[in-house]
Design a protein around this motif. Sequence first.
Motif, mmCIF file in Angstrom:
data_model
loop_
_atom_site.group_PDB
_atom_site.id
_atom_site.type_symbol
_atom_site.label_atom_id
_atom_site.label_comp_id
_atom_site.label_asym_id
_atom_site.label_seq_id
_atom_site.Cartn_x
_atom_site.Cartn_y
_atom_site.Cartn_z
ATOM 1 N N GLU A 1 0.816 -1.204 0.000
ATOM 2 C CA GLU A 1 0.000 0.000 0.000
ATOM 3 C C GLU A 1 0.860 1.269 0.000
ATOM 4 O O GLU A 1 0.480 2.278 -0.582
ATOM 5 N N GLN A 2 2.023 1.209 0.647
ATOM 6 C CA GLN A 2 2.865 2.392 0.794
ATOM 7 C C GLN A 2 4.247 2.154 0.188
ATOM 8 O O GLN A 2 4.622 1.027 -0.119
ATOM 9 N N GLU A 3 5.000 3.245 0.059
ATOM 10 C CA GLU A 3 6.370 3.167 -0.434
ATOM 11 C C GLU A 3 7.225 2.305 0.498
ATOM 12 O O GLU A 3 6.882 2.101 1.663
ATOM 13 N N ASN A 4 8.349 1.833 -0.024
ATOM 14 C CA ASN A 4 9.345 1.085 0.760
ATOM 15 C C ASN A 4 8.771 -0.153 1.435
ATOM 16 O O ASN A 4 9.154 -0.502 2.554
ATOM 17 N N PHE A 5 7.827 -0.822 0.780
ATOM 18 C CA PHE A 5 7.269 -2.095 1.234
ATOM 19 C C PHE A 5 6.580 -1.991 2.592
ATOM 20 O O PHE A 5 6.698 -2.856 3.442
ATOM 21 N N GLY B 1 2.891 -0.935 4.928
ATOM 22 C CA GLY B 1 1.431 -0.937 4.904
ATOM 23 C C GLY B 1 0.848 -2.266 4.459
ATOM 24 O O GLY B 1 1.526 -3.302 4.427
ATOM 25 N N LYS B 2 -0.430 -2.220 4.137
ATOM 26 C CA LYS B 2 -1.144 -3.417 3.682
ATOM 27 C C LYS B 2 -0.398 -4.038 2.502
ATOM 28 O O LYS B 2 0.148 -3.344 1.667
ATOM 29 N N ARG B 3 -0.426 -5.381 2.435
ATOM 30 C CA ARG B 3 0.259 -6.055 1.334
ATOM 31 C C ARG B 3 -0.577 -7.217 0.825
ATOM 32 O O ARG B 3 -1.462 -7.720 1.504
ATOM 33 N N GLY C 1 -8.235 -2.115 -1.250
ATOM 34 C CA GLY C 1 -9.052 -0.970 -0.882
ATOM 35 C C GLY C 1 -8.657 0.360 -1.487
ATOM 36 O O GLY C 1 -9.422 1.303 -1.451
ATOM 37 N N SER C 2 -7.483 0.462 -2.062
ATOM 38 C CA SER C 2 -7.000 1.728 -2.596
ATOM 39 C C SER C 2 -6.883 1.655 -4.118
ATOM 40 O O SER C 2 -6.740 0.579 -4.686
ATOM 41 N N GLY D 1 1.854 1.532 -3.528
ATOM 42 C CA GLY D 1 3.034 2.304 -3.155
ATOM 43 C C GLY D 1 4.341 1.685 -3.588
ATOM 44 O O GLY D 1 5.299 2.383 -3.929
ATOM 45 N N SER D 2 4.418 0.348 -3.590
ATOM 46 C CA SER D 2 5.656 -0.331 -3.958
ATOM 47 C C SER D 2 5.371 -1.775 -4.349
ATOM 48 O O SER D 2 4.317 -2.324 -4.008
ATOM 49 N N PHE D 3 6.317 -2.367 -5.071
ATOM 50 C CA PHE D 3 6.211 -3.752 -5.544
ATOM 51 C C PHE D 3 7.495 -4.497 -5.252
ATOM 52 O O PHE D 3 8.588 -3.928 -5.310
#
Length: 196
Positions: free
Chosen positions: A111-115, A117-119, A135-136, A140-142
Motif C-alpha cells: 500500500e505504501q512506499e518502501n514495502f 502498509g497493507k500487502r 481498498g485503494s 506504493g511499492s512492488f
Amino acid sequence: MTHRCKRSSGLWKIVVWDEPFFQGKRHEFTTDCYSTPEHGFSTVRSCRIESGAWAGFEHCGFQGQQFVLERGDYPCWEAWSGSNAYHVERMCSFRPIACADHGRSRLMLFEQENFQGKRAEMSDDCPSLPALGWGSSTVGSFLVRSGAWVCSQYPGYRGFQYLLESDSPAGEYKHVREWGSHAQTGQVQSIRRVQQ
C-alpha cells in the motif's frame, strides 16, 4: 528471495517496419535496440513478435511510455498503444523481457512506499484489484519475486502500463519513480503476468 534471469540468444525475435501494415523498410532484431534511428528508422510503425516477449518504449534509450509486446502482429501504433492513457504514435527503442515466465510468476504489492502498509501476494492475473478487495486505487511499492508483470492504471488492463521484472533492480520497486521514466502516479488497478 528474488529469482534472477539470464538472457540468452535465440529466445527472442522481433521484426519491425517503418510503415504501417508491415510495409516499407524491414529489419529483424534478436537483442536490444537502444535507438531505431541508429538503424535507419525514425520510428517503428508496425512490428511482429515472432518469439519471446518484448518491451517497447516511446523514446530512444528505453525511455517514455512502455508497451508490453507479446507474440503476434502489431500492424499499426493503435495495436500496441490503443488502450493506453494517451495514444503514442512512435516506438523508438525496444528490448527483450528476459524474466517472462507466465507459469511461475510471483509478485508482492504494498500500500505504501518502501514495502510498508497493507500487502498482497499474487501468482495469477488480476483484471481488477478493487474487485479483489484491494481498498485503494494506488499501490506504493512492488517486490517481484519471479517473472515479469505488467501493471495497468485502470481495471481491464487499460491506461498507462508499467513493466516490473524480477531481474531489474533485484525485483524491488520501492517508489512510483522506479516503475519507468513516464510513471507519475501510483494508480494501479489491474495486473497481469507477461507471457513468453
